[in-house]
Design a protein around this motif. Sequence first.
Motif, PDB file in Angstrom:
ATOM      1  N   THR A 106       0.830  -1.201   0.000  1.00  0.00           N
ATOM      2  CA  THR A 106       0.000   0.000   0.000  1.00  0.00           C
ATOM      3  C   THR A 106       0.867   1.255   0.000  1.00  0.00           C
ATOM      4  O   THR A 106       0.569   2.231  -0.707  1.00  0.00           O
ATOM      5  N   MET A 107       1.939   1.243   0.772  1.00  0.00           N
ATOM      6  CA  MET A 107       2.862   2.379   0.787  1.00  0.00           C
ATOM      7  C   MET A 107       3.447   2.621  -0.604  1.00  0.00           C
ATOM      8  O   MET A 107       3.547   3.762  -1.058  1.00  0.00           O
ATOM      9  N   LEU A 121      -0.350   8.986   4.095  1.00  0.00           N
ATOM     10  CA  LEU A 121      -0.237   8.485   5.469  1.00  0.00           C
ATOM     11  C   LEU A 121      -0.967   9.396   6.447  1.00  0.00           C
ATOM     12  O   LEU A 121      -1.678   8.924   7.342  1.00  0.00           O
ATOM     13  N   LYS A 122      -0.796  10.694   6.290  1.00  0.00           N
ATOM     14  CA  LYS A 122      -1.460  11.641   7.188  1.00  0.00           C
ATOM     15  C   LYS A 122      -2.970  11.532   7.079  1.00  0.00           C
ATOM     16  O   LYS A 122      -3.685  11.663   8.085  1.00  0.00           O
ATOM     17  N   VAL A 165      -1.690   8.501  10.312  1.00  0.00           N
ATOM     18  CA  VAL A 165      -0.290   8.284  10.673  1.00  0.00           C
ATOM     19  C   VAL A 165       0.376   9.642  10.910  1.00  0.00           C
ATOM     20  O   VAL A 165       0.209  10.575  10.125  1.00  0.00           O
ATOM     21  N   GLU A 166       1.110   9.756  12.000  1.00  0.00           N
ATOM     22  CA  GLU A 166       1.773  11.012  12.348  1.00  0.00           C
ATOM     23  C   GLU A 166       3.202  11.021  11.821  1.00  0.00           C
ATOM     24  O   GLU A 166       3.956  10.075  12.046  1.00  0.00           O
ATOM     25  N   ILE A 167       3.571  12.073  11.131  1.00  0.00           N
ATOM     26  CA  ILE A 167       4.919  12.202  10.588  1.00  0.00           C
ATOM     27  C   ILE A 167       5.814  12.800  11.680  1.00  0.00           C
ATOM     28  O   ILE A 167       5.594  13.929  12.122  1.00  0.00           O
ATOM     29  N   SER A 168       6.800  12.049  12.124  1.00  0.00           N
ATOM     30  CA  SER A 168       7.686  12.537  13.184  1.00  0.00           C
ATOM     31  C   SER A 168       8.905  13.257  12.628  1.00  0.00           C
ATOM     32  O   SER A 168       9.480  14.111  13.309  1.00  0.00           O
TER      33      SER A 168
END
Length: 250
Positions: free
Chosen positions: A127-128, A188-189, A193-196
């Motif tokens: 999926t990514m 992702l966001k 999903v949190e981007i660090s």
Amino acid sequence: MTDKKHKAISATKEVAASLRGWSLSQALHANADSWQLSLDGMRSRAGTGAANLRTCADGHDWNDRGNIGTPKRSFRITSALPVCLISLALLFTGACMSAPPSDDVNKPLPRKSRQDALAWAKQYTSTMAHYAGVTFGHQFGPRENFTDCVGKHDEVADDGRYQLAYTVYAKLHRDQHIAAARKLRTALKEHGVEISDFTERPEKPEVIMYARHPREKFFVVADTVKPPDTFRLEVSTPCFLPPGAKQQQF
């Protein structure tokens, strides 16, 4: 304090980036994110305390307005100061007392078989790749790496708990890595999903992205790696306990 905080967090993330590909890299990123939240909270409480101290002092100011030029004014100002300082102290001690307890080392772990975890990781990296607009199948992958879970205090259990890091590689011209990572970041966001960390280096060019799902606790990496024109996608699971296994207590 703000400058020192940023330097410490940035230094930790730089070390994590230099160790990308190793499990320690993700642990360092997680620590940096955790400390950033804690330090931001301390800074916020300090600002609140300062505002409350001003409000408290202003509230006592009316006692002084009718006494300007008299000996009583000095007494009233100094008598107001301890009241405000006590209020400020209560604010901070109360905040410390109400802080949430640390995670229980013996809290129940999520359960999943290694086969199911691997199947999920394969699906998620596919999926990514779709979101990034790349096709993997590079000569260096895919790679699966099952490891024992290690606790916050270096405890290692004998109950079969594990983590999985699953990595795939795409052959992609280096000039397209940043664009691919941006598309993946957006998707992702949108899925929680949190981007660090997201670092672009157009002069090379290369990109490094670290992300984490706050509820499901898995980590994501997308970055430029060697050999040239190689784009890596990786997902790491949280600590899983095999179905039917009895969780060891510490």
